[in-house]
Write an enzyme that holds these catalytic residues in place. Structure first.
Site, short mmCIF file in Angstrom:
data_model
loop_
_atom_site.label_atom_id
_atom_site.label_comp_id
_atom_site.label_asym_id
_atom_site.label_seq_id
_atom_site.Cartn_x
_atom_site.Cartn_y
_atom_site.Cartn_z
N GLY A 8 62.57 40.32 -21.01
CA GLY A 8 61.40 40.05 -20.20
C GLY A 8 61.59 39.17 -18.94
N HIS A 9 62.20 39.69 -17.91
CA HIS A 9 62.52 38.57 -16.92
C HIS A 9 61.12 38.67 -15.67
CE1 HIS A 9 66.95 38.81 -18.07
NE2 HIS A 9 66.26 38.09 -18.92
P1 IMP Z 1 65.57 42.16 -31.20
O1 IMP Z 1 66.08 41.77 -30.03
O2 IMP Z 1 63.95 43.06 -30.59
O3 IMP Z 1 66.02 42.85 -32.17
O4 IMP Z 1 64.65 40.86 -31.75
C1 IMP Z 1 65.40 39.86 -32.41
C2 IMP Z 1 65.16 38.43 -32.21
O5 IMP Z 1 65.25 38.11 -30.84
C3 IMP Z 1 63.50 38.25 -32.42
O6 IMP Z 1 63.34 36.92 -32.82
C4 IMP Z 1 62.94 38.53 -30.99
O7 IMP Z 1 61.93 37.69 -30.59
C5 IMP Z 1 64.23 37.75 -30.05
N1 IMP Z 1 64.36 38.17 -28.75
C6 IMP Z 1 64.81 39.54 -28.45
N2 IMP Z 1 64.85 39.41 -27.04
C7 IMP Z 1 64.38 38.36 -26.58
C8 IMP Z 1 64.12 37.71 -25.21
O8 IMP Z 1 64.47 38.43 -23.99
N3 IMP Z 1 63.44 36.63 -25.26
C9 IMP Z 1 63.27 35.87 -26.37
N4 IMP Z 1 63.24 36.38 -27.63
C10 IMP Z 1 64.03 37.65 -27.66
#
Ligand code: IMP
Length: 483
Positions: free
Chosen positions: A81-82
């Site tokens: 989320g940018h």
């Molecule tokens: P996934 O990428 O949805 O599989 O999530 C795996 C982990 O990475 C979780 O702890 C998410 O909250 C974290 N995560 C994934 N994308 C982001 C991001 O863009 N910002 C912060 N945390 C992220």
């Protein structure tokens, strides 16, 4: 800069002489000469996350991208989320590179991404609704992995099965889609440009397997495949024309002397190999992955800027040694508006972790750091920084361990620095920062082992300062001014 040392206005805590000895560019980072004698990479730049994601990469990319012909996303998907601001408006971008706000920048989604076609079309519609001209400006790799509704259902089912050990994924189907990629059964971008009957055959075959897994492995409800198929058909017409190889296009930009900006998603501590496994995302968040993802050689990548908050946050489960479960942590969350851009979840907040940051600098080869949200620390009477860890038996740990069960037990060893009384919010000149804030920056860069070249003092573009006067800093200053 070549052969020289970085010199910044270091604070009293880190005398310049000490830092000069500790940090020298390993090799000239800006101008790498090809065998033919041409300058290969002086124009490209990489922006990556140096912590657990959400460091404010969107603002930094947006700030700089007006000076680039191309901005490339190369990892992850709409788990990112940018946030970027344009005029008085705020855009939350999840798949489209943050450069889209600048007319004339072409935005690429490279092969290492996992792309939810409906998510992408939704984002494009929003941009158009906001008056952003996107025609001909978005290119999707035919090799990118597609996320289908069944991937999201599998993500939810897996997380449900893990119970208290859940990773806390974003629920966007990221892990299951990367799993299909590695299992060599994924649908890829070119499917969007295929004829509808081939697309239906391939998508149905994969989603039927997913439904079988949902029912047999997780006892979960299957997904309605006709609804999923209708949705895929709805968006394929829009996305098919965007499908084209990314590598040749980037090579053309470079051959024409045009600069490319690589926009990393998530952060080093969420990297599949180097993060707090298994509490990580499913892609590589390191700069080297950009070359593999785009199908270009590593020489086309530029210097790496690691974005780090002036404190630390993480969202989801997993080790977070400096987490604050108290009023100070709550204060950071409220002042920093630490709620996820993608899921709205409250972020866990804590002090800056210099051990994790130094680890990130080393494993990712971060050349320089952009510190964001310095203003969120305004009003803190004192500021702590973790400079080492201890285990419960008293033994010292000075780097980030591979085993998350060990990382969960780490007790941070803090050094305490004075806070500042005058606000830093909106400050745009180093000289206008309170002395304690300047000292804090000098202290951080000495601890992490890379110079701090950008400092963000508020969410808006202009609330930014560039620090130092080396070649990279001069270029950044020009890019920010040209923004
Ligand atoms: P996934 O990428 O949805 O599989 O999530 C795996 C982990 O990475 C979780 O702890 C998410 O909250 C974290 N995560 C994934 N994308 C982001 C991001 O863009 N910002 C912060 N945390 C992220």
């Amino acid at each position: 800069m070549a052969g020289g040392f970085y010199t910044a206005d270091l604070g009293s805590v880190a005398p310049a002489g000490v830092f000069r000895e500790a940090f020298a560019w390993p090799s000239p980072p800006i101008a790498i000469r090809s065998r033919a004698g041409g300058r290969m990479s002086q124009d490209s730049l990489m922006i990556i996350g140096g912590q657990w994601g959400d460091e404010g990469k969107g603002k930094v990319v947006d700030l700089l991208s007006g000076g680039f012909a191309a901005v490339v996303r190369y990892n992850g998907g709409n788990n990112a989320g940018h946030t970027v601001r344009f005029a008085d408006r705020r855009f939350a971008l999840h798949l489209v590179p943050s450069g889209i706000i600048h007319p004339g920048v072409t935005c690429y989604l490279a092969s290492g991404m996992v792309v939810d076609p409906s998510g992408l079309v939704g984002e494009m519609d929003k941009l158009v609704g906001e008056g952003v001209e996107i025609d001909g400006r978005i290119v999707l790799s035919p090799r990118a992995t597609l996320i289908l509704p069944t991937h999201r259902a599998l993500d939810a089912a897996r997380e449900g099965m893990r119970g208290a050990d859940r990773i806390g994924t974003t629920g966007r189907g990221i892990g299951p889609a990367y799993q299909d990629r590695a299992q060599r059964r994924a649908l890829r971008g070119h499917v969007l440009a295929d004829d509808p009957s081939t697309r239906r055959r391939d998508a149905m075959a994969l989603m039927e397997q997913h439904n079988h897994e949902l029912e047999a492995l997780f006892g979960a409800e299957p997904v309605d495949l006709e609804v999923a198929m209708a949705e895929l058909e709805r968006v394929a017409g829009r996305l098919g024309p965007l499908v084209a190889e990314v590598g040749p296009a980037l090579r053309r930009h470079r051959a024409d002397g045009e600069a490319v900006l690589f926009e990393g998603a998530q952060g080093v501590m969420l990297d599949l190999a180097w993060g707090t496994y298994p509490y990580v995302t499913s892609s590589s968040c390191l700069p080297g992955f950009a070359a593999a993802s785009c199908g270009i050689g590593p020489r086309l990548l530029g210097p790496v800027i690691g974005v780090m908050k002036a404190y630390a946050t993480r969202v989801g489960g997993g080790p977070f040694p400096t987490e604050l479960d108290d009023a100070t942590g709550e204060g950071l969350r409220e002042r920093g508006a630490e709620y996820g851009t993608t899921t709205g979840r409250p972020r866990r907040c804590g002090w800056f972790d210099a051990v994790a940051a130094r680890f990130a600098v080393e494993v990712a080869g971060i050349d320089a750091v952009a510190v964001t949200k310095l203003d969120v620390l305004d009003g803190c009477p004192e500021i702590r920084v973790a400079t080492a860890y201890r285990l419960p038996d008293g033994s010292a740990v000075d780097t980030f361990p591979a085993d998350s069960t060990v990382a969960e037990r780490l007790e941070p060893v803090y050094e305490t620095l004075p806070g500042w009384r005058r606000p830093t919010e909106g400050v745009t000149r180093i000289a206008d920062l309170p002395a304690e804030a300047r000292d804090y920056l000098g202290y951080l860069e000495a601890k992490v082992g890379a110079p701090i070249v950008i400092v963000s003092t508020g969410p808006r573009r202009e609330e930014t300062l560039v620090r130092g006067d080396g070649e990279l800093e001069r270029r950044l200053r020009e890019l920010v001014a040209g923004g």
